[in-house]
Write a protein that holds these residues in place. Sequence first.
Motif, short mmCIF file in Angstrom:
data_model
loop_
_atom_site.label_atom_id
_atom_site.label_comp_id
_atom_site.label_asym_id
_atom_site.label_seq_id
_atom_site.Cartn_x
_atom_site.Cartn_y
_atom_site.Cartn_z
N LYS A 160 0.82 -1.22 0.00
CA LYS A 160 0.00 0.00 0.00
C LYS A 160 0.85 1.27 0.00
O LYS A 160 0.53 2.24 -0.68
CB LYS A 160 -0.90 0.02 1.23
N GLU A 161 1.93 1.25 0.78
CA GLU A 161 2.77 2.44 0.89
C GLU A 161 3.36 2.83 -0.46
O GLU A 161 3.46 4.02 -0.78
CB GLU A 161 3.89 2.21 1.91
N HIS A 162 3.73 1.84 -1.26
CA HIS A 162 4.29 2.15 -2.58
C HIS A 162 3.24 2.77 -3.49
O HIS A 162 3.52 3.73 -4.20
CB HIS A 162 4.86 0.88 -3.22
N ARG A 163 2.03 2.23 -3.48
CA ARG A 163 0.98 2.80 -4.32
C ARG A 163 0.63 4.22 -3.86
O ARG A 163 0.37 5.10 -4.68
CB ARG A 163 -0.26 1.90 -4.33
N LEU A 164 0.63 4.42 -2.55
CA LEU A 164 0.37 5.75 -2.00
C LEU A 164 1.46 6.72 -2.45
O LEU A 164 1.17 7.85 -2.89
CB LEU A 164 0.32 5.67 -0.48
N ASN A 165 2.72 6.29 -2.38
CA ASN A 165 3.83 7.15 -2.79
C ASN A 165 3.77 7.46 -4.28
O ASN A 165 4.06 8.59 -4.70
CB ASN A 165 5.16 6.49 -2.44
N MET A 166 3.40 6.47 -5.10
CA MET A 166 3.29 6.72 -6.54
C MET A 166 2.16 7.71 -6.83
O MET A 166 2.28 8.54 -7.74
CB MET A 166 3.09 5.41 -7.30
N CYS A 167 1.08 7.65 -6.06
CA CYS A 167 -0.02 8.61 -6.23
C CYS A 167 0.44 10.02 -5.88
O CYS A 167 0.03 11.00 -6.52
CB CYS A 167 -1.22 8.21 -5.38
N LYS A 168 1.30 10.14 -4.88
CA LYS A 168 1.83 11.46 -4.53
C LYS A 168 2.68 12.02 -5.68
O LYS A 168 2.64 13.22 -5.96
CB LYS A 168 2.66 11.37 -3.24
N LEU A 169 3.42 11.14 -6.34
CA LEU A 169 4.20 11.56 -7.51
C LEU A 169 3.27 11.95 -8.66
O LEU A 169 3.54 12.90 -9.39
CB LEU A 169 5.15 10.44 -7.94
N LEU A 170 2.18 11.21 -8.81
CA LEU A 170 1.19 11.51 -9.84
C LEU A 170 0.59 12.90 -9.63
O LEU A 170 0.34 13.65 -10.57
CB LEU A 170 0.07 10.46 -9.82
N ALA A 171 0.35 13.25 -8.37
CA ALA A 171 -0.28 14.52 -8.03
C ALA A 171 0.65 15.71 -8.20
O ALA A 171 0.19 16.85 -8.33
CB ALA A 171 -0.78 14.48 -6.58
N HIS A 172 1.95 15.44 -8.21
CA HIS A 172 2.93 16.53 -8.22
C HIS A 172 2.72 17.46 -9.42
O HIS A 172 2.71 17.03 -10.57
CB HIS A 172 4.35 15.95 -8.27
N GLY A 173 2.54 18.74 -9.13
CA GLY A 173 2.39 19.73 -10.19
C GLY A 173 0.97 19.95 -10.66
O GLY A 173 0.73 20.85 -11.47
N VAL A 174 0.01 19.14 -10.20
CA VAL A 174 -1.40 19.33 -10.57
C VAL A 174 -2.04 20.23 -9.52
O VAL A 174 -2.04 19.90 -8.33
CB VAL A 174 -2.16 18.00 -10.67
N GLU A 175 -2.59 21.35 -9.96
CA GLU A 175 -3.11 22.35 -9.02
C GLU A 175 -4.18 21.77 -8.10
O GLU A 175 -5.12 21.12 -8.55
CB GLU A 175 -3.69 23.53 -9.80
N ASN A 176 -4.01 21.98 -6.80
CA ASN A 176 -4.95 21.58 -5.75
C ASN A 176 -5.11 20.06 -5.59
O ASN A 176 -6.06 19.60 -4.96
CB ASN A 176 -6.34 22.21 -5.98
N ALA A 177 -4.19 19.29 -6.18
CA ALA A 177 -4.28 17.82 -6.05
C ALA A 177 -3.52 17.35 -4.81
O ALA A 177 -2.37 17.72 -4.59
CB ALA A 177 -3.72 17.14 -7.29
N VAL A 178 -4.20 16.53 -4.02
CA VAL A 178 -3.59 15.93 -2.83
C VAL A 178 -3.99 14.45 -2.78
O VAL A 178 -4.94 14.03 -3.44
CB VAL A 178 -4.03 16.63 -1.52
N VAL A 179 -3.25 13.68 -2.01
CA VAL A 179 -3.50 12.24 -1.92
C VAL A 179 -4.05 11.90 -0.55
O VAL A 179 -3.60 12.44 0.47
CB VAL A 179 -2.20 11.44 -2.19
N SER A 180 -5.05 11.03 -0.53
CA SER A 180 -5.66 10.57 0.73
C SER A 180 -5.51 9.06 0.87
O SER A 180 -5.69 8.32 -0.10
CB SER A 180 -7.15 10.94 0.77
N ASP A 181 -5.21 8.61 2.08
CA ASP A 181 -5.09 7.16 2.35
C ASP A 181 -6.34 6.61 3.04
O ASP A 181 -6.30 5.55 3.66
CB ASP A 181 -3.85 6.87 3.18
N MET A 182 -7.47 7.33 2.91
CA MET A 182 -8.66 6.95 3.69
C MET A 182 -9.16 5.54 3.36
O MET A 182 -9.61 4.81 4.25
CB MET A 182 -9.79 7.98 3.51
N GLU A 183 -9.08 5.12 2.09
CA GLU A 183 -9.55 3.78 1.74
C GLU A 183 -8.54 2.71 2.18
O GLU A 183 -8.92 1.60 2.54
CB GLU A 183 -9.83 3.68 0.24
#
Length: 202
Positions: free
Chosen positions: A55-78
Amino acid sequence: MMGTVLMFGGTFNPPHNAHRLMLEAAAESRNFDKILIIPTNIPPHKEVASYCPDKEHRLNMCKLLAHGVENAVVSDMELKREGKSYTFDTLAELKKQYSDLAILIGADMVTTFFSWYRYKEILGLCEIVAVRRPGIDNCDFDEAVLRLKNEGGKITVLEAKMPDISSTDIREQELGESTLILEKVPKNIYEYIASNNLYPTK
Protein backbone atom coordinates in the motif's frame (compact mmCIF):
# COMPACT_ATOMS: atom_id res chain seq x y z
CA MET A 1 -17.21 23.18 4.17
CA MET A 2 -15.25 23.92 1.02
CA GLY A 3 -16.34 24.42 -2.58
CA THR A 4 -16.30 21.56 -5.07
CA VAL A 5 -14.00 18.66 -4.21
CA LEU A 6 -13.15 16.16 -6.96
CA MET A 7 -12.43 12.54 -6.00
CA PHE A 8 -10.21 10.42 -8.25
CA GLY A 9 -10.07 6.82 -7.07
CA GLY A 10 -8.40 3.73 -8.45
CA THR A 11 -6.02 0.89 -7.75
CA PHE A 12 -3.16 2.86 -9.35
CA ASN A 13 -1.11 -0.30 -9.91
CA PRO A 14 0.77 1.67 -11.22
CA PRO A 15 -0.42 5.22 -12.01
CA HIS A 16 0.23 6.05 -15.67
CA ASN A 17 0.10 8.84 -18.25
CA ALA A 18 -3.62 8.48 -18.89
CA HIS A 19 -4.29 9.01 -15.16
CA ARG A 20 -2.10 12.10 -15.28
CA LEU A 21 -3.84 13.49 -18.36
CA MET A 22 -7.25 12.90 -16.77
CA LEU A 23 -6.14 14.88 -13.73
CA GLU A 24 -4.80 17.72 -15.87
CA ALA A 25 -7.95 17.83 -18.00
CA ALA A 26 -10.13 17.99 -14.89
CA ALA A 27 -7.98 20.67 -13.25
CA GLU A 28 -8.10 22.76 -16.43
CA SER A 29 -11.85 22.31 -16.90
CA ARG A 30 -12.72 24.27 -13.77
CA ASN A 31 -11.26 25.53 -10.53
CA PHE A 32 -11.78 22.64 -8.12
CA ASP A 33 -10.97 23.64 -4.55
CA LYS A 34 -9.37 20.24 -3.99
CA ILE A 35 -8.66 17.14 -6.09
CA LEU A 36 -8.43 14.08 -3.85
CA ILE A 37 -6.50 11.14 -5.31
CA ILE A 38 -7.58 8.06 -3.34
CA PRO A 39 -5.91 4.68 -3.95
CA THR A 40 -8.25 1.78 -3.25
CA ASN A 41 -7.51 -0.99 -0.80
CA ILE A 42 -9.34 -3.82 -2.61
CA PRO A 43 -11.28 -2.81 -5.75
CA PRO A 44 -14.83 -4.25 -5.66
CA HIS A 45 -15.37 -4.15 -9.44
CA LYS A 46 -12.41 -6.23 -10.64
CA GLU A 47 -10.07 -9.00 -9.66
CA VAL A 48 -6.99 -7.97 -7.70
CA ALA A 49 -3.97 -8.13 -9.99
CA SER A 50 -1.64 -11.07 -9.57
CA TYR A 51 1.02 -8.61 -8.45
CA CYS A 52 0.32 -5.47 -6.45
CA PRO A 53 2.95 -3.51 -4.48
CA ASP A 54 2.51 -2.72 -0.81
CA LYS A 55 0.00 0.00 0.00
CA GLU A 56 2.77 2.44 0.89
CA HIS A 57 4.29 2.15 -2.58
CA ARG A 58 0.98 2.80 -4.32
CA LEU A 59 0.37 5.75 -2.00
CA ASN A 60 3.83 7.15 -2.79
CA MET A 61 3.29 6.72 -6.54
CA CYS A 62 -0.02 8.61 -6.23
CA LYS A 63 1.83 11.46 -4.53
CA LEU A 64 4.20 11.56 -7.51
CA LEU A 65 1.19 11.51 -9.84
CA ALA A 66 -0.28 14.52 -8.03
CA HIS A 67 2.93 16.53 -8.22
CA GLY A 68 2.39 19.73 -10.19
CA VAL A 69 -1.40 19.33 -10.57
CA GLU A 70 -3.11 22.35 -9.02
CA ASN A 71 -4.95 21.58 -5.75
CA ALA A 72 -4.28 17.82 -6.05
CA VAL A 73 -3.59 15.93 -2.83
CA VAL A 74 -3.50 12.24 -1.92
CA SER A 75 -5.66 10.57 0.73
CA ASP A 76 -5.09 7.16 2.35
CA MET A 77 -8.66 6.95 3.69
CA GLU A 78 -9.55 3.78 1.74
CA LEU A 79 -6.24 2.10 2.61
CA LYS A 80 -6.92 2.79 6.30
CA ARG A 81 -10.48 1.48 6.05
CA GLU A 82 -9.29 -1.91 4.74
CA GLY A 83 -11.61 -4.46 3.13
CA LYS A 84 -13.25 -3.67 -0.22
CA SER A 85 -13.24 -0.03 -1.25
CA TYR A 86 -16.74 1.04 -2.26
CA THR A 87 -17.08 4.47 -3.83
CA PHE A 88 -20.40 5.00 -2.04
CA ASP A 89 -18.77 4.54 1.39
CA THR A 90 -15.98 6.95 0.53
CA LEU A 91 -18.35 9.61 -0.82
CA ALA A 92 -20.62 9.28 2.22
CA GLU A 93 -17.59 9.86 4.44
CA LEU A 94 -16.39 12.81 2.36
CA LYS A 95 -19.89 14.32 2.42
CA LYS A 96 -19.45 14.88 6.15
CA GLN A 97 -16.57 17.25 5.36
CA TYR A 98 -17.42 18.73 1.96
CA SER A 99 -20.75 20.00 0.68
CA ASP A 100 -20.11 19.74 -3.07
CA LEU A 101 -18.55 16.53 -4.44
CA ALA A 102 -17.63 15.22 -7.87
CA ILE A 103 -15.86 12.04 -9.01
CA LEU A 104 -13.50 11.69 -11.95
CA ILE A 105 -13.86 8.46 -13.96
CA GLY A 106 -12.84 7.08 -17.33
CA ALA A 107 -15.20 5.90 -20.05
CA ASP A 108 -14.82 2.24 -19.00
CA MET A 109 -16.17 3.08 -15.56
CA VAL A 110 -19.06 5.05 -17.06
CA THR A 111 -20.28 2.05 -19.07
CA THR A 112 -20.13 -0.22 -15.99
CA PHE A 113 -21.43 2.38 -13.52
CA PHE A 114 -24.83 0.68 -13.20
CA SER A 115 -23.18 -2.34 -11.58
CA TRP A 116 -21.57 -0.24 -8.85
CA TYR A 117 -22.60 -0.73 -5.24
CA ARG A 118 -25.51 1.64 -4.47
CA TYR A 119 -24.96 3.53 -7.73
CA LYS A 120 -28.28 5.40 -7.56
CA GLU A 121 -27.31 6.83 -4.20
CA ILE A 122 -23.92 7.82 -5.61
CA LEU A 123 -25.77 9.90 -8.22
CA GLY A 124 -27.40 11.78 -5.35
CA LEU A 125 -24.10 12.40 -3.60
CA CYS A 126 -21.94 13.78 -6.38
CA GLU A 127 -21.46 14.98 -9.93
CA ILE A 128 -19.70 12.66 -12.38
CA VAL A 129 -16.83 14.06 -14.42
CA ALA A 130 -16.18 11.55 -17.21
CA VAL A 131 -13.36 11.31 -19.74
CA ARG A 132 -13.56 9.44 -23.03
CA ARG A 133 -10.76 6.94 -23.62
CA PRO A 134 -9.61 4.66 -26.43
CA GLY A 135 -10.90 1.11 -26.37
CA ILE A 136 -14.42 2.09 -25.26
CA ASP A 137 -17.06 2.35 -27.96
CA ASN A 138 -18.35 5.93 -28.25
CA CYS A 139 -21.94 4.77 -28.75
CA ASP A 140 -21.81 2.65 -25.58
CA PHE A 141 -20.34 5.59 -23.70
CA ASP A 142 -22.94 8.07 -24.98
CA GLU A 143 -25.79 5.67 -24.15
CA ALA A 144 -24.46 5.26 -20.60
CA VAL A 145 -24.14 9.04 -20.18
CA LEU A 146 -27.73 9.51 -21.36
CA ARG A 147 -28.99 6.82 -19.00
CA LEU A 148 -27.15 8.40 -16.08
CA LYS A 149 -28.76 11.75 -16.87
CA ASN A 150 -32.19 10.11 -17.19
CA GLU A 151 -31.71 8.60 -13.73
CA GLY A 152 -31.09 12.04 -12.27
CA GLY A 153 -27.32 12.10 -12.44
CA LYS A 154 -25.34 15.25 -13.09
CA ILE A 155 -22.56 14.38 -15.52
CA THR A 156 -19.92 16.42 -17.31
CA VAL A 157 -17.97 14.89 -20.20
CA LEU A 158 -14.40 16.06 -20.82
CA GLU A 159 -13.31 15.65 -24.43
CA ALA A 160 -9.59 15.23 -23.70
CA LYS A 161 -7.25 13.24 -25.94
CA MET A 162 -6.32 10.09 -24.02
CA PRO A 163 -3.65 7.50 -24.86
CA ASP A 164 -4.60 3.82 -24.94
CA ILE A 165 -2.76 2.77 -21.77
CA SER A 166 -3.68 0.35 -19.00
CA SER A 167 -1.95 -0.55 -15.76
CA THR A 168 -2.17 -4.21 -16.81
CA ASP A 169 -0.06 -3.52 -19.91
CA ILE A 170 2.56 -1.76 -17.80
CA ARG A 171 2.76 -4.60 -15.25
CA GLU A 172 3.37 -7.04 -18.08
CA GLN A 173 6.02 -4.84 -19.72
CA GLU A 174 9.65 -5.79 -19.17
CA LEU A 175 11.16 -3.06 -16.98
CA GLY A 176 14.41 -3.31 -18.92
CA GLU A 177 12.65 -1.83 -21.93
CA SER A 178 12.73 1.59 -20.31
CA THR A 179 11.83 3.49 -23.48
CA LEU A 180 8.51 1.65 -23.72
CA ILE A 181 7.78 2.11 -20.01
CA LEU A 182 8.59 5.82 -20.18
CA GLU A 183 6.01 6.22 -22.92
CA LYS A 184 3.34 5.01 -20.49
CA VAL A 185 4.19 6.43 -17.06
CA PRO A 186 5.41 9.82 -15.84
CA LYS A 187 9.19 9.93 -15.48
CA ASN A 188 9.13 10.39 -11.70
CA ILE A 189 6.92 7.30 -11.31
CA TYR A 190 9.13 5.25 -13.62
CA GLU A 191 12.16 6.18 -11.51
CA TYR A 192 10.30 5.18 -8.35
CA ILE A 193 9.25 1.83 -9.86
CA ALA A 194 12.79 1.10 -11.03
CA SER A 195 14.52 2.13 -7.81
CA ASN A 196 12.16 0.00 -5.70
CA ASN A 197 12.02 -2.90 -8.19
CA LEU A 198 8.22 -2.86 -7.92
CA TYR A 199 7.35 -4.82 -11.05
CA PRO A 200 10.13 -7.38 -11.34
CA THR A 201 10.70 -8.92 -14.73
CA LYS A 202 9.37 -12.40 -15.25
